[in-house]
Design an enzyme around this catalytic site. Structure first.
Site, PDB file in Angstrom:
ATOM      1  N   ARG A  31       9.357  -3.532  -3.433  1.00 37.95           N
ATOM      2  CA  ARG A  31       9.973  -4.861  -3.301  1.00 37.95           C
ATOM      3  C   ARG A  31       8.929  -5.965  -3.431  1.00 37.95           C
ATOM      4  NH1 ARG A  31      13.712  -3.257   1.811  1.00 37.95           N
ATOM      5  NH2 ARG A  31      15.265  -2.086   0.639  1.00 37.95           N
ATOM      6  N   ARG A  51       0.412   6.539  -4.515  1.00 36.22           N
ATOM      7  CA  ARG A  51      -0.370   7.789  -4.561  1.00 36.22           C
ATOM      8  C   ARG A  51      -0.616   8.332  -3.159  1.00 36.22           C
ATOM      9  NH1 ARG A  51       0.525  10.933  -7.764  1.00 36.22           N
ATOM     10  NH2 ARG A  51      -1.025  12.162  -6.699  1.00 36.22           N
ATOM     11  N   ASN A  55       0.573  12.020  -2.338  1.00 35.05           N
ATOM     12  CA  ASN A  55      -0.422  13.002  -1.902  1.00 35.05           C
ATOM     13  C   ASN A  55      -0.080  13.559  -0.520  1.00 35.05           C
ATOM     14  OD1 ASN A  55      -1.818  12.536  -4.240  1.00 35.05           O
ATOM     15  ND2 ASN A  55      -3.419  11.292  -3.298  1.00 35.05           N
ATOM     16  N   TYR A  59       1.069  17.699   0.485  1.00 35.65           N
ATOM     17  CA  TYR A  59       0.408  18.559   1.462  1.00 35.65           C
ATOM     18  C   TYR A  59       1.278  18.894   2.670  1.00 35.65           C
ATOM     19  CZ  TYR A  59      -4.167  18.666  -0.698  1.00 35.65           C
ATOM     20  OH  TYR A  59      -5.211  18.910  -1.559  1.00 35.65           O
ATOM     21  N   TYR A  93      -5.787   8.275   6.388  1.00 34.79           N
ATOM     22  CA  TYR A  93      -5.892   8.412   4.938  1.00 34.79           C
ATOM     23  C   TYR A  93      -4.968   7.413   4.245  1.00 34.79           C
ATOM     24  CZ  TYR A  93      -4.685  10.320   0.354  1.00 34.79           C
ATOM     25  OH  TYR A  93      -4.417  10.458  -0.980  1.00 34.79           O
ATOM     26  N   GLY A  96      -6.178   3.849   4.813  1.00 37.87           N
ATOM     27  CA  GLY A  96      -7.411   3.629   4.072  1.00 37.87           C
ATOM     28  C   GLY A  96      -7.165   3.497   2.579  1.00 37.87           C
ATOM     29  N   ARG A 104     -10.228   6.143   1.519  1.00 35.56           N
ATOM     30  CA  ARG A 104      -9.411   7.329   1.747  1.00 35.56           C
ATOM     31  C   ARG A 104     -10.261   8.579   1.931  1.00 35.56           C
ATOM     32  NH1 ARG A 104     -10.444   7.739  -3.477  1.00 35.56           N
ATOM     33  NH2 ARG A 104     -10.024   9.656  -4.609  1.00 35.56           N
TER      34      ARG A 104
END
Length: 145
Positions: A31, A51, A55, A59, A93, A96, A104
């Site tokens: 948005r 991402r 990611n 995991y 993570y 970051g 990260r």
């Protein structure tokens, strides 16, 4: 039986809530930057958030499987504590990566380390189970004797 899995269940729910939070962050970023699905590219700020979420969700099944194996075959409390550490590392993570791709790195290495510990604890617990139930060898009794 529930007293043997309640901490694992609690960490699982926290993990699901964390994943939902990450999904919501992508929606808010879409948005903010005007990026409609199915597009996945845009300004670097959006791509980092996207991402980080992808990611983390990649995991998550690995984390859940290891959390439950470690908790059921080794020790519920240790597995739950490691699970909380992993979720905290994943949150660091995400935040970051949202700020800068270089921020990260430390949290991703830490979370990977926690996963390796969960792998080791799971493997030890499963090995002990197989040895004691199928071979009749109780390693814990041998170590304490």
């Amino acid at each position: 039986m529930l007293d043997q899995i309640h901490w694992l269940a609690a960490v699982t729910v926290l993990g699901v809530l964390e994943q939902a939070y990450f999904f919501l962050q992508v929606i808010y970023a879409r948005r903010l930057f005007g990026i409609s699905p199915p597009k996945i590219s845009g300004p670097p700020e959006f791509e980092r958030i996207f991402r980080a979420q992808v990611n983390s969700s990649e995991y998550f099944p690995i984390f859940l499987a290891l959390l439950w194996q470690a908790g059921l075959f080794f020790h519920q409390g240790l597995a739950a504590a490691l699970g909380l550490l992993y979720l905290y590392a994943r949150y660091c993570y995400f935040m970051g990566y949202k700020a800068s791709s270089s921020e990260r790195l430390a949290p991703i290495y830490f979370s990977a380390g926690v996963l390796w510990i969960l792998i080791a604890v799971s493997a030890l617990g499963i090995l002990h189970f197989f040895l004691s139930h199928h071979v009749g060898l109780n390693v814990l009794q041998l170590l304490t004797a």
